[in-house]
Enzyme design. Structure first.
Site, PDB file in Angstrom:
ATOM      1  N   ASP A 145       0.822  -1.214   0.000  1.00  0.00           N
ATOM      2  CA  ASP A 145       0.000   0.000   0.000  1.00  0.00           C
ATOM      3  C   ASP A 145       0.856   1.265   0.000  1.00  0.00           C
ATOM      4  O   ASP A 145       2.036   1.242   0.400  1.00  0.00           O
ATOM      5  CB  ASP A 145      -0.899   0.039   1.241  1.00  0.00           C
ATOM      6  N   HIS A 163       3.863  -2.242   3.255  1.00  0.00           N
ATOM      7  CA  HIS A 163       3.879  -0.858   2.757  1.00  0.00           C
ATOM      8  C   HIS A 163       5.233  -0.538   2.122  1.00  0.00           C
ATOM      9  O   HIS A 163       6.281  -0.796   2.730  1.00  0.00           O
ATOM     10  CB  HIS A 163       3.602   0.115   3.910  1.00  0.00           C
TER      11      HIS A 163
END
Length: 465
Positions: free
Chosen positions: A45, A189
Site C-alpha cells: 500500500d 507498505h
C-alpha cells in the site's frame, strides 16, 4: 441538541461503523483470504515511492515473485515510470484512493471521484484500467460495499505493523514468517510518508521480505497476485449481479445478507462445504409435531436433529445470473446433489452431531426432495406456519429478481412444508467410501423460499430438457 447528537450517532453507525465491522469480521463483499495450499499474496500500500519501490521491484524480480500494489493516485502521478515498471513486470495494480484519506471522512461522491481519478492515472500510464480497490486503512463505508460498481474490494488476512520503524527488521521477519502459508493475503507498505507511518520504515520491510521470500522458496510456496489467488471468479462479483437493480432492492438485499451473517454467527451455523456452500447446519432439539418418517420410525418432540439453512448469498447469485426459472432450477439441483455427500461426511466426523435422529428443514418445496431421500410433511396450522409463510415469501421476493411476480402467479404452491430425512438414510445414500463430498444437499432449508424454483417448475419441465 441531544436529538441532533443522537441522529448523528445513528447516521455514523449506519454509514461507517456497521459496514466496517461487517466487512472485517464477516468478509461481506470483500476478499480477505484465498484457499490455495501453495500460493500466497504480497500486497503493498501507499506507493509508489521513489526510494523504496524500485528496491522492492528488484527484490521481487530476483525471486520471480508477483505482487499487488494498491497505489495512491497522487504518488502514482508523480512517479509514472514506477507504475509502468510494475505493470511491465507482471504485477497487479490496484487503487488506494487519490489521496490517503479515510472513506469515513468523505462523501460517497468524493470517494468515487478519488477512485476514478486514480484509475485514470493508471490507465494513462499502463493502457489498462483496474477493478481492484483497497480503501485506506481498510475502512469502508455503507456505499463502498452496497454499490461497488464492479470494483473488487481487497482487504487482508495478516498485517504486521511494518509502517513503524521501531519494530525492527528482525522482529518484523518473525511476525511475517509466522503467517507464511497458502492462501494468506499479507499487508505491507512500500512508502512511509502517510499519516502515522515512519518514513524510513520500508527499509526494515525490505530486509524482512527478503528473508520471507527465501523461506517461501524453501517451502515451495509462491507469491502471486491477488487475482491469481482467488481465481478471478466470484466472491466479490455481487456488484455485477446487482446491475440494473433499484436502490431499494439493493438496500433490501444488503440488509438481508447482513442479517443472515449475524444469524449464522449468533447461532453458530456451520457451512456444509468449504467452497461455495449452498447449505449451513446446526444441531437443535425438535419442537414440532410427531412425524412418521419411514419403516415405523417416528421423529418426536425433544429428539435431537440437524437443522438446515440455505445460503442466501448463493441463492441471490444463482437467481441473478439464471437465464430462466428452469435454468435456475437445474443449477440448484446440481449443487444440491453435489453437496449432499459433503453433509453426510461432515456429520459422520462431527462428534457434536452424535445421536441426531434426522436432518430437517422448512421449505416451500412442492415436489422433488423425496427423490433425494427427504420426506415432505404438511406443517400444522398455527403461528409457526403463518410466520414461516411470511418469512419465506419475503425471502423469495428479495432473493429472486422476479420474486414478487412469482409469488403473485403461484400463490397456491408457495406454502412452507416440513422436509425430513432420517440420519441413517442420509448416511446410507451419501456416505460411501470416504467421499469428500458430504453434506450440502441438505438443501431445501429454512431459507428455501427460492427453492420453490427448484421443484415447483423443474419437475414439470426438466424431463423435457
Amino acid at each position: 441538541m441531544q436529538t441532533l447528537l443522537l441522529w448523528m450517532f445513528y447516521i455514523s453507525t449506519f454509514y461507517a461503523f456497521i459496514p466496517a465491522l461487517v466487512s472485517r469480521i464477516f468478509g461481506f463483499r470483500v476478499f480477505r483470504r484465498g484457499k490455495s495450499e501453495q500460493e500466497f499474496a504480497l500486497t503493498f500500500d501507499d506507493g509508489p515511492d521513489p526510494v523504496y519501490t524500485p528496491q522492492l521491484l528488484d527484490l521481487l524480480k530476483r525471486f520471480d515473485a508477483k505482487a499487488t500494489f494498491f497505489v495512491v493516485g497522487i504518488n502514482a502521478e508523480k512517479h509514472p515510470e514506477l507504475l509502468k515498471r510494475m505493470h511491465d513486470e507482471g504485477h497487479l495494480i490496484g487503487i488506494h484512493n487519490y489521496v490517503h484519506k479515510s472513506n469515513w471522512l468523505m462523501r460517497p461522491v468524493t470517494v468515487r471521484r478519488q477512485i476514478a481519478q486514480t484509475e485514470e492515472v493508471i490507465r494513462r500510464v499502463t493502457g489498462k484500467g483496474t477493478t481492484f480497490y483497497r480503501p485506506p486503512w481498510g475502512i469502508v463505508n455503507f456505499f463502498d460495499i452496497s454499490k461497488t460498481n464492479g470494483r473488487r474490494i481487497v482487504l487482508w488476512s495478516s498485517m504486521f505493523g511494518d509502517w513503524k520503524a521501531s519494530i525492527g527488521a528482525k522482529q518484523l521477519a518473525e511476525r511475517m514468517l509466522k503467517k507464511l502459508r497458502g492462501g494468506e493475503v499479507m499487508l505491507l507498505h512500500d512508502c512511509g510518508t502517510t499519516l502515522g507511518a515512519d518514513e524510513e520504515a520500508p527499509q526494515n520491510m525490505l530486509i524482512a521480505l527478503e528473508k520471507l521470500l527465501m523461506v517461501a522458496q524453501e517451502r515451495q510456496l509462491r507469491s502471486v497476485r491477488v487475482d491469481t489467488l482467488f481465481g478471478q471468479p466470484v466472491l466479490i462479483s455481487a456488484a455485477s449481479e446487482m446491475a440494473g437493480t433499484g436502490w431499494f432492492k439493493k438496500t433490501l438485499v444488503f440488509g438481508w445478507l447482513l442479517y443472515e451473517r449475524l444469524f449464522h454467527t449468533l447461532f453458530r451455523l456451520r457451512p456444509v462445504s468449504k467452497e461455495d456452500t449452498i447449505f449451513y447446519y446446526r444441531r437443535r432439539t425438535y419442537r414440532g409435531p410427531n412425524v412418521n418418517m419411514e419403516n415405523g420410525r417416528w421423529l418426536k418432540k425433544g429428539d435431537p436433529i440437524v437443522e438446515l439453512h440455505f445460503d442466501n448469498k448463493m441463492l441471490f447469485h444463482l437467481g441473478s445470473t439464471a437465464k430462466s426459472m428452469v435454468h435456475l432450477a437445474i443449477q440448484l439441483i446440481r449443487i444440491v446433489k453435489r453437496q449432499l455427500p459433503d453433509l453426510a461426511h461432515q456429520l459422520v466426523h462431527d462428534s457434536g452431531m452424535n445421536g441426531v435422529k434426522a436432518v430437517y428443514a422448512v421449505s416451500m418445496i412442492n415436489r422433488g426432495p423425496e427423490k433425494l431421500g427427504f420426506q415432505i410433511q404438511e406443517l400444522p396450522k398455527g403461528l409457526f406456519k403463518g410466520a414461516s409463510t411470511i418469512y419465506l415469501k419475503l425471502l423469495f421476493s428479495v432473493i429472486h429478481p422476479s420474486g414478487l411476480e412469482q409469488l403473485n402467479e403461484k400463490k397456491e404452491v408457495m406454502v412452507p412444508k416440513l422436509i425430513v430425512m432420517p440420519i441413517d438414510t442420509l448416511f446410507a445414500r451419501f456416505h460411501q467410501r470416504e467421499a469428500y463430498q458430504a453434506d450440502s444437499a441438505l438443501g431445501q432449508t429454512n431459507q428455501l423460499g427460492a427453492a420453490h424454483v427448484l421443484h415447483g417448475e423443474v419437475n414439470d419441465e426438466v424431463s423435457s430438457i
